[in-house]
Design a protein around this motif. Structure first.
Motif, PDB file in Angstrom:
ATOM      1  N   SER A  66     -97.826  25.087  -6.002  1.00 37.42           N
ATOM      2  CA  SER A  66     -97.991  24.761  -7.420  1.00 37.42           C
ATOM      3  C   SER A  66     -96.643  24.465  -8.062  1.00 37.42           C
ATOM      4  N   LYS A  67     -95.650  25.231  -7.661  1.00 38.66           N
ATOM      5  CA  LYS A  67     -94.339  25.053  -8.262  1.00 38.66           C
ATOM      6  C   LYS A  67     -93.742  23.713  -7.853  1.00 38.66           C
ATOM      7  N   LYS A  68     -93.927  23.394  -6.592  1.00 40.47           N
ATOM      8  CA  LYS A  68     -93.385  22.129  -6.117  1.00 40.47           C
ATOM      9  C   LYS A  68     -94.039  20.963  -6.860  1.00 40.47           C
ATOM     10  N   LYS A  69     -95.327  21.098  -7.065  1.00 38.54           N
ATOM     11  CA  LYS A  69     -96.063  20.051  -7.765  1.00 38.54           C
ATOM     12  C   LYS A  69     -95.523  19.921  -9.188  1.00 38.54           C
ATOM     13  N   ALA A  70     -95.327  21.076  -9.842  1.00 42.53           N
ATOM     14  CA  ALA A  70     -94.810  21.047 -11.208  1.00 42.53           C
ATOM     15  C   ALA A  70     -93.406  20.448 -11.228  1.00 42.53           C
ATOM     16  N   ASP A  71     -92.627  20.742 -10.190  1.00 42.15           N
ATOM     17  CA  ASP A  71     -91.277  20.198 -10.085  1.00 42.15           C
ATOM     18  C   ASP A  71     -91.314  18.680 -10.054  1.00 42.15           C
ATOM     19  N   ILE A  72     -92.191  18.185  -9.196  1.00 44.31           N
ATOM     20  CA  ILE A  72     -92.287  16.731  -9.037  1.00 44.31           C
ATOM     21  C   ILE A  72     -92.737  16.083 -10.339  1.00 44.31           C
ATOM     22  N   GLU A  73     -93.645  16.747 -11.019  1.00 42.59           N
ATOM     23  CA  GLU A  73     -94.156  16.176 -12.268  1.00 42.59           C
ATOM     24  C   GLU A  73     -93.211  16.426 -13.434  1.00 42.59           C
ATOM     25  N   GLY A  74     -92.140  17.120 -13.149  1.00 40.41           N
ATOM     26  CA  GLY A  74     -91.142  17.352 -14.192  1.00 40.41           C
ATOM     27  C   GLY A  74     -91.544  18.399 -15.205  1.00 40.41           C
ATOM     28  N   ASN A  75     -92.401  19.314 -14.795  1.00 39.44           N
ATOM     29  CA  ASN A  75     -92.851  20.339 -15.741  1.00 39.44           C
ATOM     30  C   ASN A  75     -92.072  21.650 -15.645  1.00 39.44           C
ATOM     31  N   THR A  76     -91.151  21.727 -14.690  1.00 36.46           N
ATOM     32  CA  THR A  76     -90.392  22.967 -14.590  1.00 36.46           C
ATOM     33  C   THR A  76     -89.100  22.837 -15.385  1.00 36.46           C
ATOM     34  N   SER A  77     -88.563  23.973 -15.715  1.00 42.45           N
ATOM     35  CA  SER A  77     -87.283  23.948 -16.415  1.00 42.45           C
ATOM     36  C   SER A  77     -86.295  24.804 -15.626  1.00 42.45           C
ATOM     37  N   ARG A  78     -85.079  24.830 -16.077  1.00 46.54           N
ATOM     38  CA  ARG A  78     -84.082  25.578 -15.324  1.00 46.54           C
ATOM     39  C   ARG A  78     -84.405  27.068 -15.293  1.00 46.54           C
ATOM     40  N   SER A  79     -85.083  27.522 -16.329  1.00 47.49           N
ATOM     41  CA  SER A  79     -85.396  28.952 -16.366  1.00 47.49           C
ATOM     42  C   SER A  79     -86.363  29.357 -15.253  1.00 47.49           C
ATOM     43  N   ASP A  80     -87.011  28.379 -14.658  1.00 45.63           N
ATOM     44  CA  ASP A  80     -87.894  28.717 -13.546  1.00 45.63           C
ATOM     45  C   ASP A  80     -87.108  29.130 -12.315  1.00 45.63           C
ATOM     46  N   GLY A  81     -85.847  28.813 -12.311  1.00 44.81           N
ATOM     47  CA  GLY A  81     -85.010  29.209 -11.189  1.00 44.81           C
ATOM     48  C   GLY A  81     -85.410  28.493  -9.916  1.00 44.81           C
ATOM     49  N   SER A  82     -84.732  28.789  -8.848  1.00 47.76           N
ATOM     50  CA  SER A  82     -85.145  28.186  -7.589  1.00 47.76           C
ATOM     51  C   SER A  82     -85.302  29.299  -6.573  1.00 47.76           C
ATOM     52  N   ARG A  83     -86.370  29.215  -5.862  1.00 47.28           N
ATOM     53  CA  ARG A  83     -86.680  30.204  -4.850  1.00 47.28           C
ATOM     54  C   ARG A  83     -86.854  29.473  -3.535  1.00 47.28           C
ATOM     55  N   THR A  84     -86.389  30.035  -2.463  1.00 51.39           N
ATOM     56  CA  THR A  84     -86.650  29.416  -1.176  1.00 51.39           C
ATOM     57  C   THR A  84     -88.148  29.483  -0.925  1.00 51.39           C
ATOM     58  N   PRO A  85     -88.760  28.364  -0.570  1.00 49.56           N
ATOM     59  CA  PRO A  85     -90.200  28.439  -0.284  1.00 49.56           C
ATOM     60  C   PRO A  85     -90.463  29.440   0.837  1.00 49.56           C
ATOM     61  N   LEU A  86     -91.560  30.150   0.710  1.00 47.80           N
ATOM     62  CA  LEU A  86     -91.882  31.200   1.687  1.00 47.80           C
ATOM     63  C   LEU A  86     -91.993  30.631   3.096  1.00 47.80           C
ATOM     64  N   VAL A  87     -92.528  29.402   3.195  1.00 49.97           N
ATOM     65  CA  VAL A  87     -92.679  28.801   4.535  1.00 49.97           C
ATOM     66  C   VAL A  87     -91.335  28.791   5.262  1.00 49.97           C
ATOM     67  N   ASP A  88     -90.274  28.433   4.542  1.00 45.09           N
ATOM     68  CA  ASP A  88     -88.963  28.372   5.189  1.00 45.09           C
ATOM     69  C   ASP A  88     -88.515  29.744   5.678  1.00 45.09           C
ATOM     70  N   ILE A  89     -88.774  30.755   4.842  1.00 43.26           N
ATOM     71  CA  ILE A  89     -88.383  32.109   5.254  1.00 43.26           C
ATOM     72  C   ILE A  89     -89.167  32.524   6.492  1.00 43.26           C
ATOM     73  N   ILE A  90     -90.471  32.220   6.472  1.00 44.09           N
ATOM     74  CA  ILE A  90     -91.314  32.569   7.627  1.00 44.09           C
ATOM     75  C   ILE A  90     -90.793  31.886   8.885  1.00 44.09           C
TER      76      ILE A  90
END
Lengths: 441, 455
Positions: A275-299
């Motif tokens: 959901s976050k990635k989708k919002a990112d692409i659509e430009g709905n996130t702001s800097r306050s959302d911060g950036s988190r490593t996607p869980l898939v990458d950690i896994i």
């Protein structure tokens, strides 16, 4: 029928019932009985009434505190059941699709959130000075993000230690607490996520929990993966069974259910990432959302680093879609890209599906390089689990193709590495593939 | 231009730190005036403090007096406390609990199905892939286990839409008799997945060649050591006997029964009498303290079995179960447990709760023929009398409460309701708060609580 005076009176009465039994002590049967009577009264005055209201914040806090501190098995189970039932009975958030006007019949369902509801988690107070000064008592026994992380670490510790006879009750409590928290997070997250609206999704407790600066998100996720693998140990212990049958049976059941809970927890985070990635692409996130490593990458990192965890992990994650995704990403990380691209292939993007990954094994040099990089055992494990996930996703005609492709992949593996020993899960997968082919064609 | 950008406002890290406000500035008249006021305040405070000191000296005398009184009181309280303790030790608080499982019997040998009789395995033996898989008809046992534990078996079942008899039977037996936890869980998942497949009212999405019957379930319980003929009144205090209790497989058993009951429209595995027996068995399990951790499993199971009956059957079945339980459970906390373990979440369960309480009371008041007679004899108890057995009274009060308040049709009966209320009033007014006999205060509290909130 219930007038507010009576309600508040009842609240006081309930609390006196609770006070009557000295707090944080349940040494005698008398105390236990008093507390059980208290829990029964709370249930009767909320769930038991038609159109009843959830118990007051204070009462919820007391029950939650009891779940974490009491020592009697009967009480722990009763507290947990009451909290879970309350959660079911009084949902924290839901989508209302009642048509209040004819004009908006096509409007998306509205999210209704019980804002004033009690919460076992304190979130969104990261920077406030309140938190540093607030003791647990002031917050009504609710947990903050760092306590959540602590809980997971504690789980990992006790499970590693596996001294269940001594720490069994503590373990049981932590497991039930975790299960309950996952139910709470889920109750808040699923309806929010269904709105597909980032401004609602970002306010989900899950997002706030993971984004909190009071936890180290990456290490929390690593701990979770560790717990998954520890939960897969078989739970058999004759001595323990004989010496404390009640606790033994309780743990066996609760451990099994916790596997489901932690699966749900991780899958929720994976969905949040999407959901976050989708919002990112659509430009709905702001800097306050911060950036988190996607869980898939950690896994992927964790599984690559600790290969023994792979079977446990895939056994616990139940959703075929995510199984496939993780297998495919894992494989593609190590599938060599054609070094010199010819003009013809330059425009073609990599086929990053499971099927695409299987096709890579038709090329001997590629297969060799993959085996060299990740090892024959891991390749087999990944392929088998990916194959199993695909079996639940694909339908008839595609199934036979999948099975054929899978069998030829294994044949290619064997012809590339003559000494390769086929794992038992590989054999089972091949057997299944052959059966599917014979039954469908 | 110096204003922060939008996102900076939202980012806590970027919020400017509060600037130190100690700045030199020109001293104005206002400042002088403020200073003056401050000094006056300080003076006033000093005077107050002095006054307080004097007062304290006076009070100290008073405190000494109070200390002496307090010490005296303390001694008194301690004395009472000790007396109470001694009192409590005389009649120890009883605990509910009956061991409904005795010695386990030897488990039957887990026979692996003859692989030759499974078509899907038989047909694979000639497959050219078998050079890799190396499956042989005589050593297929561990292979089949792998298929089950790793989830292939259920995939195959759903893709082929068919579970052959040897496989169904073997999975059922490993669920109930295997000592490996992983195998228990996997086979239980396998069966439950199949049972809950398909549409609500329709058929399963999988054709299953073999279903267990009730006798298979019952003999498993028998092997686990379940005492079908137990009775808590005759029960020996067997807490010391270390018989190991039920095996872990009991979890799978309960879960399986729950799923079986939910699929009546597709396959009715139990007859009415068998279902009644299962209700009784589950209630008995609630009585065993070793099942405390399986509360949720038991609740779900009881709900499922209770819903298994048709409306017509339920009326008589409910009464049969209640009678069965009533005559087996002794008149102590155990009979309260059998009533309260039935949840109040559904109307059938409430009905069952009420029925068990009623039948137990009929059993307790030997000679009473109906509810009114029971209440009459309750009302006739002299609460002031020395020989009044408050423990029994407590049990009767809880039973009566559940009998009357859990069932709307009883609660709506005005005569009974009125008699019950008057009984409650008696208990809450005629038992003195200082009555120290055991259970006197419990009866009083319970009665006044009920009067306030429930009737």
């Amino acid at each position: 029928m219930v007038n507010p005076n009576r309600a508040s009176f009842e609240d006081k009465m309930l609390l006196t019932m609770f006070d009557a039994c000295d707090a944080a002590k349940d040494a005698t049967q008398d105390d236990i009985d008093d507390r059980l009577a208290f829990l029964d009264a709370v249930r009767a005055s909320s769930i038991g009434l038609e159109g009843g209201k959830p118990p007051s914040l204070k009462i919820c806090g007391v029950v939650f505190h009891m779940l974490r501190t009491v020592k009697s098995l009967q009480l722990i189970m009763a507290c947990h059941k009451l909290l879970v039932d309350l959660e079911k009975h009084f949902p924290r958030a839901y989508l209302s699709d009642e048509d209040d006007s004819l004009s908006s019949s096509n409007a998306p369902p509205k999210l209704v959130v019980a804002e004033e509801a009690w919460s076992p988690l304190i979130l969104g107070l990261d920077n406030a000075a309140v938190v540093s000064g607030a003791s647990e008592k002031q917050s009504g026994g609710s947990l903050d993000p760092s306590s959540f992380h602590l809980l997971i670490q504690e789980l990992a510790e006790i499970l590693t230690d596996s001294n269940f006879q001594e720490k069994g009750m503590k373990l049981l409590q932590s497991l039930l607490l975790f299960q309950y928290l996952v139910i709470v997070l889920e109750g808040d997250f699923l309806p929010r996520n269904a709105t597909m609206n980032w401004s609602l999704q970002r306010k989900s407790w899950l997002n706030m929990l993971l984004g909190s600066r009071k936890i180290n998100y990456k290490s929390l996720m690593k701990n979770c993966i560790e717990v998954i693998c520890l939960l897969c140990q078989p739970f058999e212990n004759d001595n323990f069974h004989k010496s404390n049958t009640a606790l033994f049976l309780a743990l066996a059941e609760v451990l099994k259910n916790t596997r489901v809970s932690i699966d749900k927890f991780l899958v929720m985070i994976l969905a949040l990432d999407v959901s976050k990635k989708k919002a990112d692409i659509e430009g709905n996130t702001s800097r306050s959302d911060g950036s988190r490593t996607p869980l898939v990458d950690i896994i992927l990192d964790e599984l690559a680093y600790n290969k023994d965890n792979i079977p446990h992990f895939f056994k616990t994650i139940s959703e075929p879609k995510w199984k496939t995704e993780i297998v495919v990403q894992y494989l593609w990380k190590y599938i060599p890209k054609p070094a010199a691209r010819t003009r013809r292939s330059s425009g073609v993007t990599e086929d990053t599906t499971f099927d695409g990954a299987l096709k890579c094994f038709s090329n001997k040099t590629r297969t060799k390089s993959i085996i060299k990089k990740i090892g024959a055992d891991v390749v087999q494990l990944l392929l088998a689990h990916g194959f199993q996930a695909q079996l639940s996703i694909l339908s008839n005609s595609a199934l036979v193709d999948l099975c054929r492709e899978f069998i030829s992949t294994f044949e290619s593996l064997r012809s590339t590495d003559g000494n390769m020993e086929i794992l038992s899960i590989g054999k089972e997968a091949l057997f299944t593939a052959a059966c599917v082919i014979s039954m469908k064609s | 231009m110096d204003d922060p950008l939008d996102f900076e406002l939202q980012d806590d890290l970027l919020v400017p730190l509060p600037i130190n406000k100690k700045r030199k500035k020109v001293i104005g008249l206002d400042d002088l005036l403020n200073e003056h006021y401050k000094e006056q305040e300080k003076l006033a405070e000093k005077q107050k403090k002095q006054a307080k000191k004097k007062a304290k000296a006076n009070e100290k005398k008073k405190y000494d007096d109070e200390d002496r009184k307090e010490a005296h009181l303390n001694r008194l309280v301690e004395k009472c406390h000790n007396q109470l303790k001694a009192f409590g030790e005389e009649n120890e608080i009883p605990v509910w609990g009956v061991e409904v499982f005795g010695e386990q019997k030897p488990f039957p040998r887990l026979d692996f199905p003859d692989l030759g009789s499974c078509n899907f395995i038989q047909s694979f033996l000639n497959n050219r892939l078998n050079s890799v898989v190396e499956l042989a008809a005589d050593k297929g046992d561990s292979f089949l286990e792998g298929l089950l534990v790793n989830g292939w078996l259920s995939k195959l079942a759903f893709l082929s839409g068919h579970v052959e008899k040897p496989v169904a039977l073997w999975a059922f037996n490993s669920m109930l008799y295997s000592s490996k936890e992983e195998l228990q869980n996997s086979s239980s998942d396998f069966w439950c997945e199949i049972l809950s497949s398909g549409n609500e009212a329709d058929q399963f999405s999988v054709k299953v060649d073999w279903f267990p019957e009730y006798k298979d379930l019952r003999s498993a319980l028998d092997t686990y050591g379940f005492l079908f003929k137990f009775s808590s009144s005759a029960a020996h205090e067997s807490s010391d006997s270390n018989n190991g209790g039920p095996p872990q497989n009991i979890r799978a058993w309960i879960r399986f029964v729950t799923y079986c009951c939910r699929i009546k429209s597709k396959k009715a595995i139990l007859s009415t009498i068998e279902a009644e027996e299962i209700v009784e068995i589950i209630i008995c399990m609630f009585l065993d303290r070793r099942f405390q951790g399986l509360l949720v499993l038991l609740y779900d199971c009881l709900q499922a079995v209770v819903d298994y009956f048709t409306d017509q059957e339920w009326c008589s079945s409910c009464e049969n179960v209640a009678k069965f339980i009533a005559c087996r459970v002794s008149e102590d906390l155990n009979c309260i447990r059998t009533v309260e373990c039935v949840s109040e979440d559904s109307s059938r369960c409430r009905q069952l709760r009420s029925a068990i309480a009623y039948q137990t009371m009929l059993f307790c008041f030997d000679g009473a023929n109906n509810g009114e007679e029971i209440l009459k004899s309750l009302d006739a108890i002299n609460l002031k009398h020395k020989s009044c057995d408050f423990f029994k009274l407590y049990i009767h009060l809880v039973l009566a409460k559940n009998w009357i308040l859990s069932n709307n049709s009883v609660e709506d009966n005005e005569v009974i309701h009125e008699m019950f209320c008057s009984f409650l009033r008696n208990c809450s007014t005629f038992i003195s708060p200082t009555d120290l006999r055991s259970y006197a205060s419990e009866v009083r509290h319970k009665a006044s609580y009920l009067l306030n909130f429930s009737v």
